[in-house]
Write an enzyme that holds these catalytic residues in place. Structure first.
Site, PDB file in Angstrom:
ATOM      1  N   THR A  36       0.853  -1.186   0.000  1.00  0.00           N
ATOM      2  CA  THR A  36       0.000   0.000   0.000  1.00  0.00           C
ATOM      3  C   THR A  36       0.888   1.235   0.000  1.00  0.00           C
ATOM      4  O   THR A  36       1.739   1.385   0.877  1.00  0.00           O
ATOM      5  CB  THR A  36      -0.920   0.003   1.246  1.00  0.00           C
ATOM      6  OG1 THR A  36      -1.648  -1.220   1.266  1.00  0.00           O
ATOM      7  CG2 THR A  36      -1.887   1.168   1.222  1.00  0.00           C
ATOM      8  N   TYR A  37       0.696   2.086  -1.001  1.00  0.00           N
ATOM      9  CA  TYR A  37       1.448   3.337  -1.089  1.00  0.00           C
ATOM     10  C   TYR A  37       0.568   4.483  -0.602  1.00  0.00           C
ATOM     11  O   TYR A  37      -0.643   4.468  -0.834  1.00  0.00           O
ATOM     12  CB  TYR A  37       1.900   3.595  -2.532  1.00  0.00           C
ATOM     13  CG  TYR A  37       3.007   2.648  -2.951  1.00  0.00           C
ATOM     14  CD1 TYR A  37       4.338   2.995  -2.762  1.00  0.00           C
ATOM     15  CD2 TYR A  37       2.716   1.406  -3.499  1.00  0.00           C
ATOM     16  CE1 TYR A  37       5.356   2.130  -3.127  1.00  0.00           C
ATOM     17  CE2 TYR A  37       3.731   0.520  -3.861  1.00  0.00           C
ATOM     18  CZ  TYR A  37       5.049   0.893  -3.669  1.00  0.00           C
ATOM     19  OH  TYR A  37       6.057   0.032  -4.015  1.00  0.00           O
ATOM     20  N   PHE A  38       1.187   5.443   0.049  1.00  0.00           N
ATOM     21  CA  PHE A  38       0.441   6.541   0.657  1.00  0.00           C
ATOM     22  C   PHE A  38       0.795   7.885   0.030  1.00  0.00           C
ATOM     23  O   PHE A  38       1.913   8.070  -0.454  1.00  0.00           O
ATOM     24  CB  PHE A  38       0.767   6.628   2.158  1.00  0.00           C
ATOM     25  CG  PHE A  38       0.274   5.439   2.928  1.00  0.00           C
ATOM     26  CD1 PHE A  38      -0.959   5.471   3.556  1.00  0.00           C
ATOM     27  CD2 PHE A  38       1.033   4.280   3.005  1.00  0.00           C
ATOM     28  CE1 PHE A  38      -1.425   4.364   4.252  1.00  0.00           C
ATOM     29  CE2 PHE A  38       0.579   3.168   3.699  1.00  0.00           C
ATOM     30  CZ  PHE A  38      -0.659   3.214   4.322  1.00  0.00           C
ATOM     31  N   ALA A 108      -2.990   5.594  -1.392  1.00  0.00           N
ATOM     32  CA  ALA A 108      -3.116   6.054  -2.773  1.00  0.00           C
ATOM     33  C   ALA A 108      -3.373   4.866  -3.707  1.00  0.00           C
ATOM     34  O   ALA A 108      -4.253   4.917  -4.550  1.00  0.00           O
ATOM     35  CB  ALA A 108      -1.863   6.793  -3.191  1.00  0.00           C
TER      36      ALA A 108
END
Lengths: 180, 180
Positions: A36-38, A108
């Site tokens: 999971t990218y933020f 994101a």
């Protein structure tokens, strides 16, 4: 400092390399990864070429590892990518998710892949099946195996695919942007 | 959700309470804590009554625990303070420090204290010697022990000191501001 090259390969080459690597190197892991990218609360990480990633890795034996990684700006050395990485193991990915949200970080994009890793003494090879993107091979140099050493590894393995300079995150974001 | 009351006590009362608590409750821990508080890269955490803290706890047996905590806005219920807390254990405090710095967080202040904790069945009592601030007692309710229960605990322990609504962080910041 991470030193690596990523190459887009066909499913056929993926299967061939899997066989070859299981003979000449040591298979160390077969995992499912959910990355999971933020987004950052006050600036654009993509613009700065930085990233913050929460990785949840499940091994075939059922073990789950969660780690939080900051990825610094890439420095290109020919085809090989080097970037500063800072990783911490965290005991619980749902709690760190809550904590990041409380500080203004927002999820994101999620990159899902199946990864088979091989230890080839001076470098690590990962065969990746990335959801929505296809099959890739990544060669990552260990301590003392810099850009030249990584490129020699590619040649010695006889990899035919095309070098991909973009990250999976960027490739997935491009794909999403095209869909809109 | 944390429910607690903090009371400033004299060194004399601190010593008396230490004796009393070691008889009627169970001593669970004697630790040295170093709490580093951070400033947020884009907004004022103090203004929002939030905090981000990296705690490094060393026990007398030499064990070191590092945890990262987000503290939400306080809600006052009489003298008792309740606030939302999110905590993750991290394996290595120097790596998480690097990661936070890379994301724009900056170390604002460090609170050092020696803490002796007692388990009194429905609540936990901490006797604190805080560097630069003096001696305090904190009563924290366990699950089911809300504000009233915490105040009854104070009465039953016969604590004479003055209730302190501010956090150690705020008290130290006030002290620093006065010095300037």
């Amino acid at each position: 400092m991470e030193v690596e090259v990523k190459i887009k390969i066909s499913l056929e080459e993926y299967e061939e390399l899997k066989k070859k690597l299981s003979i000449i190197c040591k298979e160390i892991n077969e995992t499912e990864m959910s990355d999971t990218y933020f987004s950052h609360p006050c600036y654009d990480l993509a613009e700065r070429d930085e990233a913050i990633r929460l990785r949840r890795t499940s091994t075939v034996s059922g073990k789950v590892i969660s780690e939080l990684t900051y990825k610094g700006k890439r420095m290109e050395a020919g085809y090989v990518k080097t970037r500063n990485e800072i990783t911490v193991n965290v005991e619980n990915d749902s709690t760190i998710l809550q904590l990041l949200r409380a500080l203004g970080f927002k999820e994101a994009i999620v990159v899902r892949k199946k990864r088979t890793e091989f230890d080839c003494s001076s470098y690590i090879v990962s065969l990746d099946e990335v959801s929505g993107l296809g099959t890739f091979i990544e060669i990552e140099g260990k301590e003392g195996c810099g850009p030249d050493c990584v490129m020699r590894a590619r040649d010695s393995l006889g990899i035919k695919g095309t070098i991909e300079r973009k990250t999976y995150l960027e490739l997935l974001m491009e794909r999403e942007a095209k869909r809109k």
